[in-house]
Design a protein around this motif. Sequence first.
Motif, PDB file in Angstrom:
ATOM      1  N   CYS A 178       5.670   1.400  -5.724  1.00 23.43           N
ATOM      2  CA  CYS A 178       4.501   1.265  -6.385  1.00 23.43           C
ATOM      3  C   CYS A 178       4.712   2.959  -6.049  1.00 23.43           C
TER       4      CYS A 178
ATOM      5  N   CYS B 146       0.820  -0.194  -0.076  1.00 18.88           N
ATOM      6  CA  CYS B 146       0.758  -0.700  -1.486  1.00 18.88           C
ATOM      7  C   CYS B 146       0.135  -2.342  -1.513  1.00 18.88           C
TER       8      CYS B 146
ATOM      9  N   ARG C 203      -2.377  -2.071  -4.466  1.00 20.59           N
ATOM     10  CA  ARG C 203      -1.947  -1.175  -5.783  1.00 20.59           C
ATOM     11  C   ARG C 203      -0.868  -2.445  -6.495  1.00 20.59           C
TER      12      ARG C 203
ATOM     13  N   LYS D 178      -1.134  -2.093  -9.497  1.00 23.08           N
ATOM     14  CA  LYS D 178      -0.023  -1.459 -10.901  1.00 23.08           C
ATOM     15  C   LYS D 178       0.764  -2.203 -11.643  1.00 23.08           C
ATOM     16  N   TYR D 179       1.173  -3.189 -11.243  1.00 23.48           N
ATOM     17  CA  TYR D 179       2.439  -4.326 -11.596  1.00 23.48           C
ATOM     18  C   TYR D 179       1.888  -5.128 -12.609  1.00 23.48           C
TER      19      TYR D 179
END
Length: 172
Positions: free
Chosen positions: A28, A54, A59, A63-64
Amino acid sequence: MKKYDFRYHPDPLETGAFKNDKTVVCDCCGKETDVYYTGPFYSVEDVEQLCPECIQSGRASEKYDGEFQDGESTDPVSDPAKLEELVCRTPGYCGWQQEYWPAHCDDYCAYLGYYDWKKLEKEGLAEEIEETYREDICGVDFACAKEHLQWDSGYLFQCLHCRKHFICIDFD
């Protein structure tokens, strides 16, 4: 090593959700870390390892577009922020089948690790588990569950409020 504050998974290094056997690069943030997560993460992208920061910050989930726990495999609670914290900012655990996260006192329980019957007896929890056992989660009556725990482990949880313990067990 820094202690991480995951409300629903208080000791992820002890439970095996985090590893610290080598230094890796977090998928990440791209930073090196000697504590990393390799447990369940439900995402379209293949994510190998994540640092605790993360996960804790959310996050990695953002993010994913991923989750650490299937939100459909949990007990219901009234506050949607609690479900968001569980699925987006809490390390999961590896179950044999679909992991399940129980709730009690209108909040998710803390995951404590793998426990068999001998370990429950040793820690004085066997009688309490018999009282709090939930057939609706495990799918079998308590006698069958106790027999299963003689040779295999279940997943022990504890209510954050009343401190009662609960066990989830995988069956085929």
